[in-house]
Design an enzyme around this catalytic site. Structure first.
Site, PDB file in Angstrom:
ATOM      1  N   GLU A  28       9.391 -59.189  35.918  1.00  0.00           N
ATOM      2  CA  GLU A  28       8.604 -60.166  36.681  1.00  0.00           C
ATOM      3  C   GLU A  28       9.058 -60.160  38.133  1.00  0.00           C
ATOM      4  OE1 GLU A  28       8.042 -63.551  33.160  1.00  0.00           O
ATOM      5  OE2 GLU A  28       9.232 -64.013  34.928  1.00  0.00           O
ATOM      6  N   LYS A  76      10.652 -61.474  41.324  1.00  0.00           N
ATOM      7  CA  LYS A  76      11.620 -62.539  41.596  1.00  0.00           C
ATOM      8  C   LYS A  76      11.287 -63.119  42.960  1.00  0.00           C
ATOM      9  CE  LYS A  76      16.539 -63.691  41.649  1.00  0.00           C
ATOM     10  NZ  LYS A  76      16.482 -64.721  42.655  1.00  0.00           N
ATOM     11  N   ARG A 123      12.922 -73.257  42.920  1.00  0.00           N
ATOM     12  CA  ARG A 123      12.635 -73.377  41.494  1.00  0.00           C
ATOM     13  C   ARG A 123      12.191 -74.801  41.163  1.00  0.00           C
ATOM     14  NH1 ARG A 123      16.484 -70.856  36.931  1.00  0.00           N
ATOM     15  NH2 ARG A 123      15.254 -71.356  35.110  1.00  0.00           N
ATOM     16  N   ARG A 172      16.217 -77.233  41.117  1.00  0.00           N
ATOM     17  CA  ARG A 172      17.183 -76.428  40.370  1.00  0.00           C
ATOM     18  C   ARG A 172      18.417 -77.241  40.025  1.00  0.00           C
ATOM     19  NH1 ARG A 172      21.457 -73.403  40.271  1.00  0.00           N
ATOM     20  NH2 ARG A 172      21.460 -71.182  39.831  1.00  0.00           N
ATOM     21  N   GLU A 232       8.339 -71.000  40.369  1.00  0.00           N
ATOM     22  CA  GLU A 232       8.945 -70.925  41.696  1.00  0.00           C
ATOM     23  C   GLU A 232       7.870 -71.278  42.719  1.00  0.00           C
ATOM     24  OE1 GLU A 232      12.225 -69.960  41.779  1.00  0.00           O
ATOM     25  OE2 GLU A 232      12.580 -69.280  43.822  1.00  0.00           O
ATOM     26  N   PHE A 256       6.727 -69.183  35.474  1.00  0.00           N
ATOM     27  CA  PHE A 256       7.330 -68.098  34.683  1.00  0.00           C
ATOM     28  C   PHE A 256       7.804 -68.528  33.303  1.00  0.00           C
ATOM     29  CE2 PHE A 256      10.634 -69.350  37.840  1.00  0.00           C
ATOM     30  CZ  PHE A 256      11.603 -69.866  36.983  1.00  0.00           C
ATOM     31  N   ARG A 285      23.923 -68.354  31.686  1.00  0.00           N
ATOM     32  CA  ARG A 285      23.700 -67.138  32.482  1.00  0.00           C
ATOM     33  C   ARG A 285      24.074 -65.968  31.591  1.00  0.00           C
ATOM     34  NH1 ARG A 285      23.220 -66.338  37.898  1.00  0.00           N
ATOM     35  NH2 ARG A 285      24.158 -68.303  38.548  1.00  0.00           N
ATOM     36  N   LYS A 307      18.673 -60.016  36.950  1.00  0.00           N
ATOM     37  CA  LYS A 307      17.997 -59.846  38.239  1.00  0.00           C
ATOM     38  C   LYS A 307      18.317 -58.484  38.828  1.00  0.00           C
ATOM     39  CE  LYS A 307      21.253 -63.081  40.275  1.00  0.00           C
ATOM     40  NZ  LYS A 307      21.518 -64.144  41.199  1.00  0.00           N
TER      41      LYS A 307
END
Ligand code: ATP
Length: 584
Positions: A250, A252, A257, A272, A302, A342, A417, A423
């Site tokens: 996707e 970025k 966010r 965020r 986003e 997203f 994470r 990313k």
């Protein structure tokens, strides 16, 4: 429960800089706190009344607190002000001042945690005409009954300067020590926290119902979830190898966010860092109401500023104009945005977080009627490195930062994470020109043109395991005059007299700060360092990591809390991938 018990524990916390001791003191405090009070004790210990996302702050100005102290004490105002000037701490001034009180002790009532909490709560919720007088009256009533040590911490709490260094992770560690004893349960506490963003609630539930209570936490519309985060890798091939099989790629986007909670009659947007920012995005609220089919959902996307004429994406900085209290309508008009969705986490009573990515994406597609302001993020599904690299080029030329590669089978893991999201940026391939988000922990005064400002800043990464900030570089380049001045302002209020207990550094600086402000920084590589404490002893005894040739990249990350900064774990990942690059 007496407030003196809390003040006593605070005193002990303040006098230790050892994390383990701090956790132990906190855990002992939890042990003697009645279950019904636990949530309040958790909030108060972090200097709050509610979890952050409630947006309720005590927020009393120093001047008003000082007035209340002066009016309660029999000491001369000169003496009190002198103490304030000497220590730079209103709490110490209150300690000194309230040793000699105007109040007649016969009528004084002991302070309880409940009384303190409710008085502060009342103050936080008072506004409009007469608010100042009412706040002053309430403060004086508390100070009148406070022992000097209580007054010290009361004043610090009221003025937003409690600063005991008790971060979320420390609370979770202490809770696990108190109630579950086994450290493997620590993870379960974290999951409950990631789903509720409310440490007070987690504390109460674990105290009352143990593990069983924790397993009942679910996503709830109106309550923000801690956002899922991405790991990073250097190339499409690496990402494909890591995940195995086809992946989704996707764009970025480089914006802000948003977590959008839709329910009948109410729509809330969280940032965020889980602050309510609905007011900054009335246009997004409007388009979501009209273009999302369901009346009860949690979406993520986003927001990006767009050029109204050409529809082109604009840089992140343009969105910053929305960060204001007044003139929002004008900002909406001048800086239009498009939200690229997203993810979808919840829909009409169903928690979608456990579904695989592909199914969530399909649901999102069915739910949203796209238009110029609300779209699904551009995406392809592929197992070809060449195709993904090609898509990366397209993403960059369309104004994105890069790609987020997603595991098709991946669930939505709040607060984690992991490699379910990876990313990928163009510059990962060359050197370490990818940015790091580092926390300002100290500064050195500037000379020459920068006299009166700071000349350089000591920056740190976040050590998740220890819940501390470890120094990694000193940065003095890349700042414009305007940026230096605005940074100076952000830091003014968080200066502290000595190194913060959560900061691990061997460096000397002129000024220390509470670890709060996050800066985006570039650098050339990660090297071993005898000076810095990031990842200390992980590769070689006595050595940490340093970022070479650090440079401010132009962004203060208002959207990140210090615990969202680059972690020591990420730094060791970057170091290893750097080694791999050198070898290949
Ligand atoms: P960065 O500093 O690179 O923005 P971050 O630390 O804010 O990263 P990461 O988890 O590293 O967060 O990267 C994911 C971030 O990228 C998200 O927080 C989100 O704001 C942004 N983003 C942009 N496009 C997407 C997308 N398609 N899917 C997920 N996140 C996206």
């Amino acid at each position: 429960m007496k407030y003196a018990v809390l003040a006593d524990a605070y005193d002990r916390m303040e006098h230790t800089s050892k994390r383990l001791e701090l956790t132990e003191i906190l855990s002992n405090l939890f042990r003697i706190t009645p279950v019904g009070l636990l949530a309040r004790v958790v909030y108060l210990t972090q200097g709050k009344l509610y979890p952050d996302f409630y947006g309720i702050e005590i927020g009393i100005a120093d001047k008003l607190a000082m007035k209340a102290i002066l009016e309660t004490s029999l000491l001369s105002s000169k003496e009190i002000r002198e103490e304030y000037q000497r220590s730079g701490d209103l709490g110490s001034a209150a300690f000194r001042a309230l040793q000699v009180k105007a109040q007649y002790p016969l009528f004084s009532k002991e302070l309880t945690v409940n009384r303190v909490y409710e008085t502060l709560d009342g103050m936080a919720k008072t506004s409009g005409a007469g608010a100042i007088a009412s706040k002053l009256r309430r403060m004086k009533s508390l100070f009148g009954d406070a022992e000097p040590n209580e007054a010290k911490y009361l004043v610090r709490t009221i003025t937003g300067k409690l600063r005991l260094g008790i971060a979320d992770y420390t609370v979770l560690n202490a809770l696990s020590q108190t109630y579950l004893r086994d450290t493997t349960f620590r993870k379960r506490l974290e999951v409950a926290y990631n789903l509720s963003s409310d440490l007070g609630l987690v504390a109460r539930v674990v105290a009352e119902h143990g593990l069983e209570g924790l397993s009942k936490f679910r996503a709830k519309v109106g309550t923000p979830l801690r956002p899922m985060l991405a790991e990073r890798l250097a190339s499409a091939t690496d990402a494909l190898d890591k995940i195995g099989g086809a992946v989704a790629a996707e764009y970025k986007l480089d914006g802000e966010r948003l977590q959008i909670h839709i329910q009948p009659g109410r729509l809330t947007i969280f940032s965020r860092r889980l602050e309510k920012i609905t007011n900054q995005f009335p246009d997004v609220a409007k388009v979501c109401r009209s273009r999302v089919r369901s009346k009860k959902a949690i979406l993520e996307g986003e927001a990006v500023a767009v050029d109204r004429r050409t529809g082109k994406l604009l840089p992140f900085q343009e969105l910053m104009h929305r960060r204001r209290k007044y003139g929002v309508n004008e900002a909406v008009e001048r800086y239009p945005t498009c939200v690229f969705l997203f993810d979808i986490l919840y829909l009409e009573g169903r928690n979608l977080m456990t579904l695989p990515y592909l199914q969530r994406r399909k649901t999102l597609q069915a739910e949203v009627r796209e238009n110029q302001q609300l779209k699904l993020v551009d995406q392809i599904v592929s197992s070809s490195p060449a195709e993904i690299e090609d898509f990366l080029d397209r993403a960059i030329s369309a104004g994105s930062e890069g790609l987020v590669i997603k595991d098709l089978r991946g669930s939505y893991r709040a607060g984690a994470r992991e490699f379910l999201w990876i990313k990928l940026k163009k510059d990962y391939r060359d050197d370490l020109s990818d940015t790091l988000d580092l926390v300002v922990v100290g500064a050195i005064h500037g000379g020459g043109r920068r006299a009166g400002w700071y000349g350089s800043f000591l920056l740190a990464v976040y050590d998740q395991e220890k819940d501390t900030f470890r120094s990694i570089c000193k940065v003095g380049t890349g700042f414009s005059d305007a940026q230096l001045s605005s940074l100076h302002e952000s830091l003014e209020d968080i200066r502290i007299a000595r190194k913060h207990p959560r900061v691990e550094s061997r460096m000397q600086v002129d000024v220390w700060f509470e670890p709060k402000v996050v800066l985006e920084v570039t650098g050339s590589e990660i090297t071993l360092s005898p000076i810095h404490t990031s990842n200390l002893n992980s590769i070689r005894k006595g050595m940490g990591f340093a970022l070479r040739f650090p440079k401010f990249a132009g962004k203060q990350r208002h959207d990140k809390r210090p615990e969202d900064a680059t972690t020591t774990l990420e730094i060791s990942g970057l170091y290893l991938s750097q080694l791999k690059r050198i070898k290949s």
